[in-house]
Design an enzyme around this catalytic site. Structure first.
Site, mmCIF file in Angstrom:
data_model
loop_
_atom_site.group_PDB
_atom_site.id
_atom_site.type_symbol
_atom_site.label_atom_id
_atom_site.label_comp_id
_atom_site.label_asym_id
_atom_site.label_seq_id
_atom_site.Cartn_x
_atom_site.Cartn_y
_atom_site.Cartn_z
ATOM 1 N N LYS A 219 -82.388 32.715 -85.202
ATOM 2 C CA LYS A 219 -83.550 33.337 -84.548
ATOM 3 C C LYS A 219 -84.631 33.692 -85.573
ATOM 4 C CE LYS A 219 -81.535 34.297 -80.174
ATOM 5 N NZ LYS A 219 -80.853 35.173 -79.258
ATOM 6 N N ARG A 259 -72.523 34.045 -80.756
ATOM 7 C CA ARG A 259 -73.033 32.770 -80.244
ATOM 8 C C ARG A 259 -73.801 32.106 -81.373
ATOM 9 N NH1 ARG A 259 -77.729 30.831 -78.164
ATOM 10 N NH2 ARG A 259 -77.608 29.420 -76.388
HETATM 11 N N1 PMM Z 1 -79.994 33.367 -77.015
HETATM 12 C C1 PMM Z 1 -80.478 32.189 -76.589
HETATM 13 C C2 PMM Z 1 -79.914 31.554 -75.464
HETATM 14 N N2 PMM Z 1 -78.881 32.099 -74.803
HETATM 15 N N3 PMM Z 1 -77.322 33.836 -74.560
HETATM 16 C C3 PMM Z 1 -76.850 35.018 -74.949
HETATM 17 N N4 PMM Z 1 -75.817 35.592 -74.274
HETATM 18 N N5 PMM Z 1 -77.350 35.685 -76.017
HETATM 19 C C4 PMM Z 1 -78.387 35.195 -76.744
HETATM 20 O O1 PMM Z 1 -78.832 35.859 -77.696
HETATM 21 C C5 PMM Z 1 -78.947 33.936 -76.347
HETATM 22 C C6 PMM Z 1 -78.376 33.285 -75.227
HETATM 23 C C7 PMM Z 1 -81.625 31.560 -77.307
HETATM 24 O O2 PMM Z 1 -81.154 30.808 -78.351
HETATM 25 P P1 PMM Z 1 -81.284 29.215 -78.559
HETATM 26 O O3 PMM Z 1 -82.275 28.689 -77.558
HETATM 27 O O4 PMM Z 1 -81.739 29.117 -79.965
HETATM 28 O O5 PMM Z 1 -79.934 28.644 -78.367
#
Ligand code: PMM
Length: 283
Positions: A219, A259
């Site tokens: 991030k 994650r």
């Molecule tokens: N962040 C993203 C997508 N899904 N789900 C959860 N539970 N927590 C998060 O912090 C989260 C998520 C965005 O990240 P990406 O698009 O870089 O995968």
């Protein structure tokens, strides 16, 4: 305590590997947009030590526009079905009840809803009917304008209160306490300072009594921390070591799951954290 059917009962933080079946996600947009590539990447993540593979069909990067329900279903369901058939524990990253239902029918064992049930009022009822674990993330609105909502007097207290309200609501809709996992939603209507405060505030968030999932991987706040002398943020694909540091520290703080996009090093780190904790418990 929340458990994902079929996952080892080993006491350590779980590692969720990310497969974004999208052309435009912030951290891996386009790489796994092709169905075959997404399935192969999911299998690769399991080989590298992922406990769960999180399959999403809608980008949530700041400013992103929504995709249609049909498009989202077409992106995620075949990938979830194929990975589940291979025995992979899949979670579905969706804000739509209908996608969650179809995903669980295709074999998904967890619903990861970044809106915590706010985007689709049907979601808690559908999740309640499936009985699978439900990640309720802190969220204040869709990606197109979420950063304008990054306004807090005391971010940890406010996120905690807003999550507690979501918990009350999803429980009232029939979700069982054992299904709930909470997530502070790093980067979602939060600036870098808010994200750091929430990581430091994990003990206060844990007081709500539910397992915590932390999604810091790649991030922007990590890129900003690691900015070069010219002030330019470090590109997201050079932030995996910083992500790993967050994994180690979050696991040490008692996170239920992290994650991440790059799984191998985090899978090692959660084992280190568990050994450290066990040794402490033995002495
Ligand atoms: N962040 C993203 C997508 N899904 N789900 C959860 N539970 N927590 C998060 O912090 C989260 C998520 C965005 O990240 P990406 O698009 O870089 O995968």
């Amino acid at each position: 305590m929340t458990s994902v059917p079929g996952l080892s009962a080993e006491k350590r933080c779980l590692v969720m590997g990310v497969v974004n079946v999208t052309p435009d996600s912030f951290s891996d947009g386009g790489l796994w947009f092709d169905e075959r590539a997404a399935i192969e990447h999911g299998l690769e993540l399991v080989e590298q030590g992922a406990d769960l593979v999180d399959v999403g069909g809608e980008s949530t990067r700041p400013g992103a526009a929504r995709v249609s329900r049909e498009e989202e279903l077409a992106r995620v369901v075949p990938v979830i079905r194929a990975l589940s058939a291979e025995g992979v524990a899949v979670s579905v990253d969706t804000m739509r009840a209908e996608v969650a239902r179809a995903a669980v029918e295709a074999g998904a064992r967890l619903v990861n809803d970044v809106s915590g049930g706010l985007a689709d009022p049907e979601m808690p009822r559908v999740v309640a009917a499936t009985g699978v674990p439900y990640v309720v993330m802190h969220w204040r609105g869709h990606s197109h304008d979420m950063q304008s909502r990054a306004v807090y007097a005391d971010v940890v207290t406010e996120v905690r209160e807003e999550l507690a309200k979501r918990v009350d609501l999803v429980l009232a809709e029939g979700v069982a306490e054992e299904q709930i996992v909470l997530d502070p939603g790093l980067g979602f209507a939060k600036n870098a300072e808010h994200n750091w405060a929430l990581l430091a505030g994990m003990p206060q968030l844990a007081e709500l009594g539910y397992p915590l999932l932390i999604g810091a991987s790649r991030k922007r706040f990590l890129g900003r921390l690691l900015a070069g002398a010219d002030g330019a943020p470090r590109p997201f694909d050079q932030c995996d070591d910083a992500t790993l540091a967050v994994t180690a520290l979050a696991a040490r703080e008692g996170a239920w799951c992290v994650r991440v996009h790059q799984v191998g090093p985090s899978a090692d780190a959660v084992r280190v954290a568990a050994a450290w904790k066990r040794a402490g418990a033995d002495t």
